[in-house]
Design an enzyme around this catalytic site. Structure first.
Site, PDB file in Angstrom:
ATOM      1  N   ASP A  27       0.794  -1.193   0.010  1.00 11.18           N
ATOM      2  CA  ASP A  27      -0.056  -0.078  -0.010  1.00 11.18           C
ATOM      3  C   ASP A  27       0.781   1.340   0.102  1.00 11.18           C
ATOM      4  OD1 ASP A  27      -2.797   0.997   0.226  1.00 11.18           O
ATOM      5  OD2 ASP A  27      -1.762   1.940   2.433  1.00 11.18           O
ATOM      6  N   LYS A  64       1.490   4.287  -2.898  1.00  7.73           N
ATOM      7  CA  LYS A  64       1.553   5.698  -2.779  1.00  7.73           C
ATOM      8  C   LYS A  64       2.777   6.273  -3.087  1.00  7.73           C
ATOM      9  CE  LYS A  64      -1.632   5.373   1.087  1.00  7.73           C
ATOM     10  NZ  LYS A  64      -1.877   5.125   2.571  1.00  7.73           N
TER      11      LYS A  64
END
Ligand code: ADP
Ligand code: ASP
Ligand code: MG
Length: 824
Positions: free
Chosen positions: A680, A684
């Site tokens: 995750d 980003k």
């Protein structure tokens, strides 16, 4: 005491319930002499016209006559006591017998004359007025006398080229003789019908009851005339075609006439003439909401409303174009053309001539198109033969669209807005006309574009330019928080900033709910539970409606399937706002294509909440890049969960038990490996790298996963149980960090110079900004040419439904500030 005139249309007289409603309105009016003009019961005039066609074509009208009978017999039985009903029915049967006789004659000759049509179609009003009079007489008792009046005994007209011409003197005399004498009270008068100079039955033409009402108002010099119908007044657009139409409070006679002429069926254009002559105000009101004020039509109207009061349109029009170099500078061409049309009794609805005189273009009713061609070809036969006139071109299937408002006069810009809106909606304008009064601008367009054009033009003149149709997909924790925030802010935004944010669709995995205007945000949860099965195509179509200026989809899911739709949405003009990282961290070609399409289609693609939830990370970065700074390095803590784990991991408890505890409290994803894998965070990092101009793929990121390889495939419970086996290496890392007076932080770092990005567990000195964050905070540090020794830092809560929703909301407001258009 002056007279009051009321008129009830067919829509207000559909059945017995309607008659009762009408009676209540009449009874509760002021005790002044009152004329109640009525139309036929809804649909009856149409039925009478078709019965004539039936007979004239030789078919048997028995069943159709029986249907008309029961249409009246039923409400009569309901409203009147048996004796009174029997009297009414006896009259009805006598009339039907007379009609039958005429129909039999028509059937024999297989044709219907004007006279027979005028006679037969007028019966609808005779019956409805008879029934209302009988009912009012009963319900009012002796207190207020009620009298039935057949308008044929009063109104006398001649038929002129431009419609009926009232013979005022004659009519006024009859009015005094028949209507005025006797006690004050209520006169129930038939609308639509009149007598001609020979005293024979005739009519004022379709929808003529409004005209009847204003004729009676003028004859009696009434104080006011009220036209009762089934809508709240004259509306800014036909409510059947323009869902956003609003009741116009005040109109001038001229404005009302133009709107009516161009298709606002709610009032007949000729109604205005007698009212204007007598200076009598007209009120349009709703029978079904008698307390609402409706629309006031008078000689003057306050201009506090819009410059453009309304938009109307009608189809069934053909455009004729007469073209030829030989017409240039030749005097009298227009005269010859329109003279020929006049001689053939053809009425021209709109004329437009290019200043070069090379062509004349005009609009007529579509049914007349072919005879117009013949008339024009005959009138210019010589010129056509000699080539001075090249052709007479007929374009059928057109519509005329008009915007109307006295305020347009002398105020520049309305025409620009009108045509710009049509252009932006992809609607081709075939001819244009503007009245010299500048009270209306009209355009001829293809009939198939009429509804779309009406809606688009209405929305550009009537709605805030910042009216946004919103679809929300995925009302999970973030989506719900967003909807609730919008619900709380909506009114304030509308009042203060003219932002009209309308959530019109909410979709979740199985269901969706759609609302024409807006979903009631106080009850949206119930609405979606009661909604229909999800269909993303239908939802998209619904959100992007042509009667609202802008559409946006807000994707609050984490789903690839929804992310795959962005390209299509952006391409068709729907803006996209999302906290979903899928599209941005997918293949770089997809990312580039999304940017390209949004640029090409002038749509906005906003995704602030993909990184750092509500924190201004993406926009800060964008500003740096766009203002010409050079980004050297972006680093930070981008996972609230991992921030929390390493804030708590101080050696007092093993790492595995901290993970288990966080999982129990819901601080991690259901499967904590989704956090611990670092993927995750890596997504980003990809988003930030790309935003800063570095073309990385997810696979290019060097990610240090905190999931031991041996546990990668285990079920969640087993993973949590066996993580204990890996506590020792974590404890060692912590001890080493502490020995060096540092702390462990799980960070991402994008190095623009080196062209790489790393996601890893790293030690930071105690005075480093990353060492001092509160529990789940995110922090981002931008090292740039301008911010080099003392980097720019953004820090704060980087997870949680409320702050993430606020980030999405901020994107929505950003979108609104970018939307074009200004209000007049
Ligand atoms: P009535 O039977 O009362 O005379 P009509 O059917 O003739 O009623 O006219 C009312 C209808 O006109 C409304 O129901 C509405 O659908 C239609 N209409 C068309 N344009 C407009 C407009 N601009 N404002 C209000 N109503 C309109
Ligand atoms: N009943 C007539 C018609 O339908 C007149 C009216 O309703 O105004 O045309
Ligand atoms: Mg009407």
């Amino acid at each position: 005491m002056g007279w009051m005139v009321h008129k009830f249309g067919g829509t207000s007289l559909a059945d017995a319930g309607c008659f009762r409603r009408v009676a209540r309105i009449v009874e509760s009016g002021p005790r002044v002499p009152t004329v109640v003009v009525v139309s036929a019961m809804g649909g009856v005039t149409d039925a009478l016209f078709s019965i004539i066609d039936l007979a004239a074509s030789g078919s048997d009208p028995t069943d159709a006559l029986a249907a008309i009978r029961s249409r009246h017999a039923e409400p009569a039985a309901d409203l009147l006591p048996p004796e009174a009903a029997a009297v009414f029915l006896a009259e009805l049967d006598k009339d039907l017998g007379d009609i039958r006789n005429v129909l039999d004659a028509l059937s024999l000759v297989r044709s219907a004359s004007h006279r027979s049509r005028d006679l037969i179609t007028g019966y609808g009003e005779i019956w409805s007025a008879g029934l209302l009079a009988a009912y009012l007489e009963l319900s009012l008792g002796t207190s207020t006398p009620v009298r039935y009046v057949n308008a044929r005994d009063v109104v006398t007209i001649a038929h002129g080229e431009m419609g009926p011409i009232v013979r005022w003197e004659e009519s006024r005399q009859k009015c005094i003789d028949i209507l005025v004498p006797g006690e004050p009270g209520i006169r129930v008068v038939t609308g639509y019908i009149a007598s001609d100079a020979q005293g024979l039955p005739t009519t004022l033409g379709r929808n003529g009851s409004d005209y009847s009402a204003s004729i009676f108002a003028r004859l009696l010099d009434a104080d006011a005339v009220t036209i009762w119908t089934d809508v709240g007044g004259v509306m800014s657009g036909d409510p059947r075609l323009v869902p956003e139409a609003k009741v116009i409070e005040e109109l001038t006679y001229n404005e009302a006439m133009e709107l009516a002429y161009f298709g606002a069926k709610v009032i007949h254009p000729q109604t205005m003439a007698p009212a204007i002559a007598g200076g009598i105000p007209i009120q349009i009101r709703n029978t079904f909401a008698p307390d609402a004020p409706g629309t006031r039509i008078a000689a003057t109207a306050a201009l506090r409303e819009k410059v453009v009061k309304g938009v109307s349109a009608f189809d069934g029009v053909a455009l004729i174009n007469l073209e030829g170099a030989g017409m240039i500078g030749v005097p009298g061409t227009a005269d010859r053309l329109f003279g020929a049309l006049r001689a053939a009794g053809i009425s021209v609805m709109l004329i437009s001539q290019g200043s070069s005189e090379h062509s004349i273009c005009f609009a007529v009713r579509e049914e007349a198109a072919e005879s117009v061609r013949e008339v024009v070809e005959a009138a210019f036969a010589v010129e056509l033969k000699q080539g001075q006139v090249q052709r007479v071109e007929v374009t059928p299937a057109c519509a005329i669209l008009a915007v109307v408002g006295d305020g347009m006069s002398g105020l520049p810009g309305s025409a620009g807005k009108f045509f710009r809106t049509l252009g932006n909606s992809g609607i081709n304008v075939r001819a244009i006309a503007q009245g010299a009064s500048e009270r209306n601008i009209s355009a001829v367009i293809a009939a198939r574009d009429m509804t779309k054009a009406l809606r688009a033009v209405h929305s550009s003149f009537y709605l805030s330019a910042k009216t946004v149709s919103i679809g929300v997909i995925g009302p999970g924790s973030v989506g719900s928080a967003l909807i609730d925030q919008l619900a709380a802010a909506c009114d304030r935004l509308r009042e203060k900033f003219k932002l009209d944010l309308r959530i019109r669709a909410i979709g979740k995995s199985e269901r969706m709910c759609l609302a024409a205007s807006r979903i009631d945000l106080d009850n949206w949860r119930a609405a979606i539970d009661a909604g229909e099965a999800i269909d993303l195509d239908a939802l998209t179509e619904h959100v992007q409606t042509d009667y609202l200026p802008h559409a946006v989809m807000i994707d609050c899911t984490a789903s690839q399937e929804i992310a795959d739709r962005y390209l299509g949405w952006l391409g068709r003009g729907i803006h996209v706002i999302t906290p979903n990282k899928r599209a941005h961290s997918g293949p770089k070609e997809t990312y580039a294509e999304l940017k390209r399409v949004s640029h090409a289609s002038n749509t906005h693609f906003l995704y602030e909440a993909t990184v750092g939830a509500g924190l201004p990370v993406i926009n800060t970065l964008k500003d740096l890049v766009e203002t010409g700074d050079d980004i050297e390095r972006i680093s930070g803590i981008f996972s609230g969960t991992l921030a929390y784990l390493f804030n708590v991991f101080d050696g007092s408890k093993p790492f595995s038990s901290i993970v288990r505890d966080a999982n129990d409290r819901g601080y991690t994803e259901p499967d904590p490996r989704d956090d611990l894998s670092g993927m995750d965070v890596a997504r980003k990092a990809v988003i930030l790298a790309r935003e800063a101009g570095l073309d990385l793929e997810l696979a290019d990121i060097e990610v240090e996963s905190l999931v031991p390889a041996a546990l990668a495939g285990a079920p969640v419970d087993e993973f949590l149980d066996r993580l204990v086996d890996f506590d020792a290496p974590m404890a060692e890392k912590l001890a080493a960090a502490r020995a060096a007076r540092t702390v462990l932080r799980y960070v991402a770092e994008v190095d623009l110079d080196a062209g790489r990005a790393v996601v890893e567990l790293k030690a930071f000195p105690l005075d480093h900004p990353f060492a001092n964050i509160a529990l789940t905070d995110n922090i981002v540090q931008f090292v740039t040419r301008r911010y080099s020794d003392n980097p720019l830092i953004v820090r704060g809560p980087g997870a949680g439904p409320d702050v993430t929703a606020a980030g999405i909301f901020a994107d929505l407001l950003r979108l609104c500030s970018m939307l074009s258009g200004h209000d007049d």
